[in-house]
Structure formats: C-alpha cells, structure tokens
Design a protein around this motif. Sequence first.
Motif, PDB file in Angstrom:
ATOM      1  N   VAL A   1      -0.558   3.540   7.877  1.00  0.00           N
ATOM      2  CA  VAL A   1       1.018   4.121   7.246  1.00  0.00           C
ATOM      3  C   VAL A   1       0.690   4.390   5.942  1.00  0.00           C
ATOM      4  CG1 VAL A   1       1.287   1.781   6.442  1.00  0.00           C
ATOM      5  CG2 VAL A   1       3.232   3.207   6.760  1.00  0.00           C
ATOM      6  N   GLN A   2       1.266   5.659   5.525  1.00  0.00           N
ATOM      7  CA  GLN A   2       1.352   6.316   4.342  1.00  0.00           C
ATOM      8  C   GLN A   2       2.650   6.781   4.108  1.00  0.00           C
ATOM      9  OE1 GLN A   2      -1.067  10.246   4.551  1.00  0.00           O
ATOM     10  NE2 GLN A   2      -1.628   9.632   6.611  1.00  0.00           N
ATOM     11  N   VAL A   3       2.547   7.366   2.626  1.00  0.00           N
ATOM     12  CA  VAL A   3       3.669   8.124   2.075  1.00  0.00           C
ATOM     13  C   VAL A   3       3.194   9.408   1.774  1.00  0.00           C
ATOM     14  CG1 VAL A   3       5.568   7.992   0.272  1.00  0.00           C
ATOM     15  CG2 VAL A   3       4.474   5.687   1.087  1.00  0.00           C
ATOM     16  N   LYS A   4       4.030  10.523   1.924  1.00  0.00           N
ATOM     17  CA  LYS A   4       3.841  11.680   1.502  1.00  0.00           C
ATOM     18  C   LYS A   4       5.142  12.399   1.232  1.00  0.00           C
ATOM     19  CE  LYS A   4       1.990  15.936   3.218  1.00  0.00           C
ATOM     20  NZ  LYS A   4       1.176  16.977   4.311  1.00  0.00           N
ATOM     21  N   ASP A   5       5.241  12.915  -0.047  1.00  0.00           N
ATOM     22  CA  ASP A   5       6.582  13.293  -0.405  1.00  0.00           C
ATOM     23  C   ASP A   5       7.546  12.378  -0.411  1.00  0.00           C
ATOM     24  OD1 ASP A   5       5.112  15.721  -1.306  1.00  0.00           O
ATOM     25  OD2 ASP A   5       5.516  16.730   0.809  1.00  0.00           O
ATOM     26  N   GLY A   6       7.550  11.249  -0.627  1.00  0.00           N
ATOM     27  CA  GLY A   6       8.693  10.302  -0.443  1.00  0.00           C
ATOM     28  C   GLY A   6       9.016   9.842   0.671  1.00  0.00           C
ATOM     29  N   GLU A   7       8.180  10.327   1.768  1.00  0.00           N
ATOM     30  CA  GLU A   7       8.765   9.963   3.165  1.00  0.00           C
ATOM     31  C   GLU A   7       7.476   9.239   3.843  1.00  0.00           C
ATOM     32  OE1 GLU A   7      11.242  10.625   4.828  1.00  0.00           O
ATOM     33  OE2 GLU A   7      12.143  12.351   3.565  1.00  0.00           O
TER      34      GLU A   7
ATOM     35  N   PRO B   1      12.713   7.922   4.615  1.00  0.00           N
ATOM     36  CA  PRO B   1      12.397   7.736   2.968  1.00  0.00           C
ATOM     37  C   PRO B   1      11.936   6.306   2.570  1.00  0.00           C
ATOM     38  CG  PRO B   1      14.643   8.691   3.460  1.00  0.00           C
ATOM     39  CD  PRO B   1      14.114   8.202   4.771  1.00  0.00           C
ATOM     40  N   LEU B   2      10.877   6.439   1.538  1.00  0.00           N
ATOM     41  CA  LEU B   2      10.415   5.165   1.045  1.00  0.00           C
ATOM     42  C   LEU B   2      11.541   4.389   0.404  1.00  0.00           C
ATOM     43  CD1 LEU B   2       8.204   3.266   0.302  1.00  0.00           C
ATOM     44  CD2 LEU B   2       7.639   4.620  -1.530  1.00  0.00           C
ATOM     45  N   GLU B   3      12.505   4.951  -0.096  1.00  0.00           N
ATOM     46  CA  GLU B   3      13.429   4.081  -0.942  1.00  0.00           C
ATOM     47  C   GLU B   3      14.161   3.501   0.071  1.00  0.00           C
ATOM     48  OE1 GLU B   3      13.646   3.538  -4.241  1.00  0.00           O
ATOM     49  OE2 GLU B   3      11.732   4.688  -4.277  1.00  0.00           O
ATOM     50  N   SER B   4      14.513   3.996   1.147  1.00  0.00           N
ATOM     51  CA  SER B   4      15.617   3.144   2.134  1.00  0.00           C
ATOM     52  C   SER B   4      14.702   2.073   2.865  1.00  0.00           C
ATOM     53  CB  SER B   4      15.810   4.254   3.266  1.00  0.00           C
ATOM     54  OG  SER B   4      16.693   5.375   2.870  1.00  0.00           O
ATOM     55  N   LEU B   5      13.398   2.367   2.883  1.00  0.00           N
ATOM     56  CA  LEU B   5      12.685   1.259   3.375  1.00  0.00           C
ATOM     57  C   LEU B   5      12.584   0.194   2.510  1.00  0.00           C
ATOM     58  CD1 LEU B   5      11.110   0.313   6.012  1.00  0.00           C
ATOM     59  CD2 LEU B   5       8.893   1.501   5.081  1.00  0.00           C
ATOM     60  N   LYS B   6      12.381   0.448   1.091  1.00  0.00           N
ATOM     61  CA  LYS B   6      12.405  -0.561   0.086  1.00  0.00           C
ATOM     62  C   LYS B   6      13.569  -1.454   0.246  1.00  0.00           C
ATOM     63  CE  LYS B   6       9.404   1.689  -3.111  1.00  0.00           C
ATOM     64  NZ  LYS B   6       9.346   2.094  -4.723  1.00  0.00           N
ATOM     65  N   LYS B   7      14.758  -0.838   0.416  1.00  0.00           N
ATOM     66  CA  LYS B   7      15.983  -1.454   0.494  1.00  0.00           C
ATOM     67  C   LYS B   7      16.354  -2.249   1.781  1.00  0.00           C
ATOM     68  CE  LYS B   7      21.166  -0.520   0.474  1.00  0.00           C
ATOM     69  NZ  LYS B   7      22.064   0.542   0.626  1.00  0.00           N
ATOM     70  N   ASP B   8      16.029  -1.840   2.994  1.00  0.00           N
ATOM     71  CA  ASP B   8      15.983  -2.435   4.222  1.00  0.00           C
ATOM     72  C   ASP B   8      15.090  -3.600   4.643  1.00  0.00           C
ATOM     73  OD1 ASP B   8      18.278  -0.930   4.660  1.00  0.00           O
ATOM     74  OD2 ASP B   8      17.354   0.543   5.725  1.00  0.00           O
ATOM     75  N   GLY B   9      13.768  -3.212   3.816  1.00  0.00           N
ATOM     76  CA  GLY B   9      12.700  -4.277   4.204  1.00  0.00           C
ATOM     77  C   GLY B   9      11.822  -4.020   5.358  1.00  0.00           C
ATOM     78  N   ALA B  10      12.529  -3.396   6.770  1.00  0.00           N
ATOM     79  CA  ALA B  10      12.046  -3.003   7.720  1.00  0.00           C
ATOM     80  C   ALA B  10      12.576  -1.890   8.533  1.00  0.00           C
ATOM     81  CB  ALA B  10      11.755  -4.231   8.795  1.00  0.00           C
ATOM     82  N   LYS B  11      11.793  -1.216   9.441  1.00  0.00           N
ATOM     83  CA  LYS B  11      12.560  -0.270  10.367  1.00  0.00           C
ATOM     84  C   LYS B  11      11.609  -0.100  11.536  1.00  0.00           C
ATOM     85  CE  LYS B  11      14.269   4.480  10.633  1.00  0.00           C
ATOM     86  NZ  LYS B  11      14.627   5.860   9.635  1.00  0.00           N
ATOM     87  N   ILE B  12      12.056   0.282  12.604  1.00  0.00           N
ATOM     88  CA  ILE B  12      11.521   0.573  13.827  1.00  0.00           C
ATOM     89  C   ILE B  12      11.299   1.854  14.347  1.00  0.00           C
ATOM     90  CG2 ILE B  12      11.414  -0.525  16.300  1.00  0.00           C
ATOM     91  CD1 ILE B  12      11.153  -2.612  14.221  1.00  0.00           C
TER      92      ILE B  12
END
Length: 586
Positions: free
Chosen positions: A90-96, A9-20
């Motif tokens: 990288v792109q966002v689709k339906d919040g993902e 989810p985009l919102e989780s990435l906004k919160k965490d800042g980075a993901k692998i």
Amino acid sequence: MSDSILVGPLESLKKDGAKIVKEGKHGIAVFFHEGELHAVDNRCPHMGFPLHMGSLCDGILTCHWHHARFDVKSGGTLDPWADDVPTYPVQVKDGEVWVEPVPHHKVTVKKLQQRLREGLEQSLSLVIGKAVVGLMEAGVSPGEIAKVGVEFGTKHRQSGWRSGLTILTAMTNILPKLDKTGKILALYQGLVHVARESSGMGTRFLLGSLPVTEEMENQSVDTLKKWYRHCVEVRDSQGAERVLLTAIESGWSDDDLADMMMAAITDHFYINTGHTLDFHNKAFEVLDHVGEEYRSYVLTSLLPGVSDVSRSEESHSWQSPVNLVPPLNEAFEKLPCILEAASKVEGTFDEEAMLEQLLSDEPIKTVEMMLEALEAGVSPVRLSQLVALAAAERIARFHTQNDFSDWITVLHTFTHAHAVHQSLRRSTTAELTRGVFHGAMSVYLDRFLNMPAARKPKPVEGITKPQNPSELLELMNKQQQVTESARWVISYLSQGGEKAPLFNTLGHALLREDAEFHSFQMYEAGIVEHDYWADERSLLANRAQETMILAITRYLAGHAPTAREMPHTAQIAMRLHKGEKLFEEE
C-alpha cells in the motif's frame, strides 16, 4: 499504478480508520493504524469472517468470530489454528491511497505442505482440510499428499501402525472411484484419523540394523528369517525390529520382506481377529504410493503391535465344540509338498461347490476340500479369492436381528480374507497360504450370524430405468435402512445402472459420515474384490460382483447416519478455498 486499486484520500482513511476495496470475489481491508497504512485480505483465513469488523489494537488485528489474532504488518497469526492472512503493498501518491492487489507472499505448494504437517502435528482438522484442498487444486498428486501423512504417522506414534494409517492407505487406494470432491474427502478423512491417533503418542525412533557386511552369505537370508520369526513368536518387538532393519539394509526386495513378515504372522491362527495381517498388507500397499525410501519407518511401525496380540488357536471358539486346531496343523504340514507338486498341475475344480462348502457347517470337510483344490492345481490366490467371497456373503446375508456389534465380527473375517488375497497376489508362499485356511475357519465360525440369513433383495417392481444415485444417499439419511438400501441397489443394477456413479455414491455415503474405522475397511475391500471379479465372465463372477456391492451397501447403511462433524469441516475448507461467505445466512 495501472494495476493498483484506489482506496481514497489519505485524510478520509485517517478519519475512518479502515476502508474496504474490492478485488475479484473478495475484498481487501486497508487500515490506518498508529500512523501507518496496512492492507490485508478482508477474509479471516480461519473461517472467512470480515476482518474489518474486528478490532485493531497495538498492531494486533483480532477477528471477532473466533478471536484469531494477526500481526497487521506481516499478516502472521498468533493462533496456529488460524493460518496467516495475506497482506498487500500500500502506498500514498498525491494524497491518495493505493493498494496493489498482489499479496506480499503467495501461497505455494511448499507452504501448503508445511501447513499440512503442522495440522497433523497439532491435530487441527480445519488446517488439514484447507491444506488438502489447496494441494489438490494446485495439481499435487494424491500420492504426494498421502506421503506427508504416512511419514508423520509412522514416526510420531510410539505404538506404531493402527487404524489411522490403515484408513489413509485404504482411501488412497480407492481414489480412482471418486469424483474430485470425494478425493478431497477421502484424503482428508485419512489424514485426520492419522493426526488424531498420533496426538500425544510420542515420537518413535528406529533402533538401527545389525552390522551388515559387504558380502552376505546365502544362508544368512534363511538365518534372518528364522531370527525374525522367533522374535515375533516370543513377542520381542525390539529384536524383530533390528532383524527387519538388517534385512532392509541388506537390500531385500519388498516381496522377500513380505514373505518373512507374513510367515511370522501366520505362525498363529487369525491373530488379533485379523487386524495384524490386514495392517501388514496395508503397509506394503502404501509403499506402492510413497516409495521404497519409506520402508524402514513404514514396516517397523508394524512391530509394536506384535507384542500384544490374541492367538485364535488359544481361544475356546476354535477348540469347541469342534476342535479346529489339529486338522489345520495337519493340513499345514502337507502344504509345502502340495504346493510344490500342484505347480506342475493344470486341473479344474468346482468353484461354486467350494463356495457352498465354505459357507457350510462342516469345517473339517472344508479343510479337506481346500487341500483337494490345491492338489488339483487351484492357486492359493484363487482359493483366497473364494474365501473372501464367502466372507462377503456373510455380510450380504447378515440379519439385522443380530447384535449390532456383530456387524464387526463378519467385517473382521472379510477384511482378513481380503488382506490374505492381496498378500498372496504379491507373493505366494506355503506359510502365507495358511492364512487362507484361517480365514475359511473364521467364515465357518460366523455361520450363526446368517441364522436366519437376510433374504436376498428383489428389484422394486415398476421401475423401467435406473434411478438417480442421489436417491441412495437420501435413504441413508435415516437409520435402519439396511433392507431398503439393498433393494434400491438391486433395482438399480437390474435396470442396467452404471457402476461408476454407484461406487462414487457409496463412497460419498461413507465420506459424509463420521465413520468408524471398519466402515472404511468395508468400502475399500469390497470395491477391490469386486473389480477382480469384474474381469471375468461367468455366473459365479456375476454373483460375486453383486455380493460385494450388497455387502458394501448393507454395511454402510447399517452404520449411518452419524453426527457428520468431520465432513462438515472439510466442506468449510472447500468453501473457503472458493471464496464463499460462511458467516452470512443462506
């Protein structure tokens, strides 16, 4: 989206800042930074440290291992030693958030060649290593890789051809003897030596040829040769360069150019302890790898070196207690007539007696016997091969009680003799044949380094089958293993051990070291001379092959181990290419 990888989810990435996310053997780091999404290869292109453990500020991603900095948008590095990091769509689709695992810019052969040039320009060993590995894995021929180094080295060193280009040429020559890793190490070592030797040395610009008319008169060939030799005689490197470029512009063949240049080198005795003739031979050898279009830069790169060379006929050792100069000059006056007459003669000569005479302490008799051999129809090529064998015997019998620096004394004689042999195989002239006599006298002068002579090793008793060549590498992990290494090799050969694995092992014994220039010369010259004898079936040929292998082994063992910094860097490059993790403890 079927080939894309779900990040979350985009919102989780906004919160965490980075993901692998994982892609094959490596991960992709996805960042949300300053309101935008970015995806990069998680391996720092410098040495593989995870970039998600770095810091991201003002669009600059910094690796915390060596502080390499990258533009997180383009992947471009601010530090030339680090390489660019691959970036991904990288792109966002339906919040993902989704990332496509195909980088924006693929690493191409053209890009790798450019990085190799940049590594040479800035003398960056790891960059050179990664470029060589990438090019080899991409199927680029070793000659094409070496060509980049030759082009750089002949243009960007005002002092001209020296050890770096000689090492690169020698290592390119022996690539067929090495496995894949050995080939990478050989090219890498040669290229790094070229880069280090050229660093800060300035660009060399060609002077240009004399005006060339459409119709060159026949006598102009002899005139140019005379001019060239005179320029070298008076140490006028600039005049020699213009004459040489004129000959090239006039369409001379490599053989004609070699004849002219070698004549000028052999006008004096064993100049610069054989290095000058060896460098000339290597320059013509490298042209076989890179092509005639490089002749102007390659051959003129030899000329800065002729302005300041030692001439052995002026040295005390060549004049006392036996004055070698008069008998040699008398012999040289006879050579043209002898060679012309001998071309019509097919005689025999006792080659083993000639070899023993070369190793004797009777230099005047040696000169006389060499003339007799030529008169009997022995070719200068064959005579030079025997001199090279005698020089190798000095190394095979070199006693370790001598000063350590004297290894190089006997090495100089051997590599000079090998260069004369190689050059005569290319083109035989009376002028170049003088170099055979120069080499023979150097063999004579080295006689004290075989007093006492090291004993010929005997096979280890109780061995019934060939040992594993890796045992030899273990031996050479310790200092002062000259005698033990020679005995191991003799035992291996006596049990019918195959030579191909042995030569590859000896190559790795060289290439795993921070080897000194002369060690590269020893390995290459010994291997090449061995192979010439391997084509024959005789007791002398068997002795010669054994001598070459012993000489290589004893010399390499005498100069190992070293710090091994250079091959360690190459190993890092190979591991990075495989995607291995360097930062984790084993």
